[in-house]
Write an enzyme that holds these catalytic residues in place. Sequence first.
Site, mmCIF file in Angstrom:
data_model
loop_
_atom_site.group_PDB
_atom_site.id
_atom_site.type_symbol
_atom_site.label_atom_id
_atom_site.label_comp_id
_atom_site.label_asym_id
_atom_site.label_seq_id
_atom_site.Cartn_x
_atom_site.Cartn_y
_atom_site.Cartn_z
ATOM 1 N N HIS A 272 0.882 -1.182 0.034
ATOM 2 C CA HIS A 272 0.092 0.150 0.066
ATOM 3 C C HIS A 272 0.717 1.347 0.202
ATOM 4 O O HIS A 272 0.571 2.056 -0.828
ATOM 5 C CB HIS A 272 -0.936 -0.030 1.435
ATOM 6 N N ARG A 275 2.187 1.610 -3.478
ATOM 7 C CA ARG A 275 1.221 1.873 -4.484
ATOM 8 C C ARG A 275 0.867 3.580 -4.394
ATOM 9 O O ARG A 275 0.815 4.236 -5.352
ATOM 10 C CB ARG A 275 0.042 1.171 -4.088
ATOM 11 N N ALA A 374 -2.837 -21.794 -18.098
ATOM 12 C CA ALA A 374 -3.103 -22.754 -19.103
ATOM 13 C C ALA A 374 -3.543 -21.684 -20.266
ATOM 14 O O ALA A 374 -3.242 -21.928 -21.388
ATOM 15 C CB ALA A 374 -3.767 -23.528 -18.807
ATOM 16 N N ARG A 376 -3.058 -18.812 -21.324
ATOM 17 C CA ARG A 376 -2.403 -17.954 -21.821
ATOM 18 C C ARG A 376 -1.229 -18.597 -22.912
ATOM 19 O O ARG A 376 -0.851 -17.934 -23.543
ATOM 20 C CB ARG A 376 -1.654 -17.317 -20.576
ATOM 21 N N TYR A 377 -1.061 -19.893 -22.682
ATOM 22 C CA TYR A 377 -0.139 -20.349 -23.722
ATOM 23 C C TYR A 377 -0.415 -21.448 -24.276
ATOM 24 O O TYR A 377 0.037 -22.057 -24.956
ATOM 25 C CB TYR A 377 1.113 -20.815 -22.707
ATOM 26 N N ASP A 398 -3.011 -29.294 -20.983
ATOM 27 C CA ASP A 398 -3.132 -28.244 -22.069
ATOM 28 C C ASP A 398 -2.037 -28.712 -23.011
ATOM 29 O O ASP A 398 -1.297 -29.743 -23.015
ATOM 30 C CB ASP A 398 -2.618 -26.935 -21.621
ATOM 31 N N THR A 429 3.430 -11.809 -13.545
ATOM 32 C CA THR A 429 4.356 -11.158 -12.525
ATOM 33 C C THR A 429 5.158 -12.294 -11.719
ATOM 34 O O THR A 429 5.892 -11.995 -10.880
ATOM 35 C CB THR A 429 3.524 -10.589 -11.533
ATOM 36 N N GLY A 432 1.671 -16.274 -9.919
ATOM 37 C CA GLY A 432 0.327 -16.999 -9.865
ATOM 38 C C GLY A 432 0.357 -18.506 -9.258
ATOM 39 O O GLY A 432 -0.174 -18.895 -8.562
ATOM 40 N N LEU A 433 1.690 -19.193 -9.755
ATOM 41 C CA LEU A 433 1.937 -20.325 -9.245
ATOM 42 C C LEU A 433 2.326 -20.280 -7.720
ATOM 43 O O LEU A 433 2.005 -21.431 -7.058
ATOM 44 C CB LEU A 433 2.963 -21.168 -10.195
#
Length: 465
Positions: A272, A275, A374, A376-377, A398, A429, A432-433
């Site tokens: 925060h 940002r 999945a 995305r690629y 996929d 970024t 995600g994983l």
Amino acid sequence: MASIDAMLRSLKSRRRGPVNRNSVWGRFTLWMRRRLPMGLYARSLLIVIIPMVLLQSIVAFVFMERHWQLVTQRLSAAVTADIAAVIDLIEDAPPEEINDIIRVARERLSLNVSIEEGGELPPPRPKPFFEILDQILSEEISDQIRRPFWIDTVGNSSIVEIRIKIDNDRILRVYARRNQAYASNTHIFLVWMVGASLVLLTIAILFLRGQIRPILSLAHAAESFGKGQKIDDFSPRGAQEIRRAGLAFIQMRERIERQIEQRTAMLTGVSHDLRTILTRFKLQLALAPDHPDFESLNQDVEDMQSMLEGYLAFARGEAEEDVGNLKLSELMIRAEAEAELHGKELSVTIEGEDDIRVRPNAFTRLLANIVSNAYRYANSVNIEARHSAKWLTITVDDDGPGIPERARDDVFKPFFRLDEARNLDSSGTGLGLAIALDIARSHGGNITLSDSPMGGLRVVIRVPA
């Protein structure tokens, strides 16, 4: 938060150590492990039951072999001596006194005696296999009387018949009560022994249940904590050692929760604050006159803004959320809507119960991160969900470029990005994983990566049901 079950399996495998399967002892050990119960309650019962059964078996064997046989031998010897005395009196007495001898034998010796003139002994009857009376009584008659004889001890009759050849033309028939020559009340001892064992076993079962219940409560609390569920109703009970283990678990849980809260607060606060500063940068760049050098600066600000949003998403993944019901069908409907939005092909399969017990928002974010990656690629994606009694397994396949095997552990690290095709998209970024794995482990599960039959990447999400 690591899975409690995985930690227990790891500790168990290290404690057992390697077993030589080729040796006789190793094969015997493996055979025993497969057949012995794994639960503490069942093993405790075996510890109580096996010594009791062995002790009772030894006592019964010694009693049968020594006491029972000795008493029967002495009773049979006494009856045989009485019969031998009757035979001696009959041989020496004149014919008119034989009836008096028979009367005295009946009244004083409890032997029903009669004499058959010109009789013959019947053929020998088959010997019973487990009848101790037949063996001992036959031995005593052979030792004391030493005359041809025939006995009938077979069956459950209370009378034993004995026939002895006195001379060439006379047979002495004797009827005696079975308990005169046989310890017939021995079963009372066995009944008392078995009855006492059952009473003691019942008391042991009730006592063990009371001792095992606090251990099961502790195991349930640890399992629930490993799944990320709240355990407000747990309190240490039972023996002193179990109470100490329960208090240690509560202290460990509080330390972990404080650490998670501190990290979440730190990430949220830093994100925060940064940002706010980035918002000032963007405002100043917007008010500044147009200049070619400002384009790269604007791009850097946008990238940093995206990273901070990732920070906040990662921090939100650590926030506490109560466990609730979530429908797999609703998750798949969202995945189908996203596939249609991105123009991707999606096939879905659901096996088992539709309702699952998870933290709804967190688990939805977990599956969304995996499926979005999945989309995305790859062009085609297949999702298969299996909900069994113990596990929920979701497999995402996929046809994308996949992830090299050497990098499958590293992709779960925060902000780790590959140089291959899967991470050339500037919109990612690298969180995600990491967020997905963190949510899976907070539920007591895990995420694994492998090659997909479709040619791309296979992601397997497995959490306790």
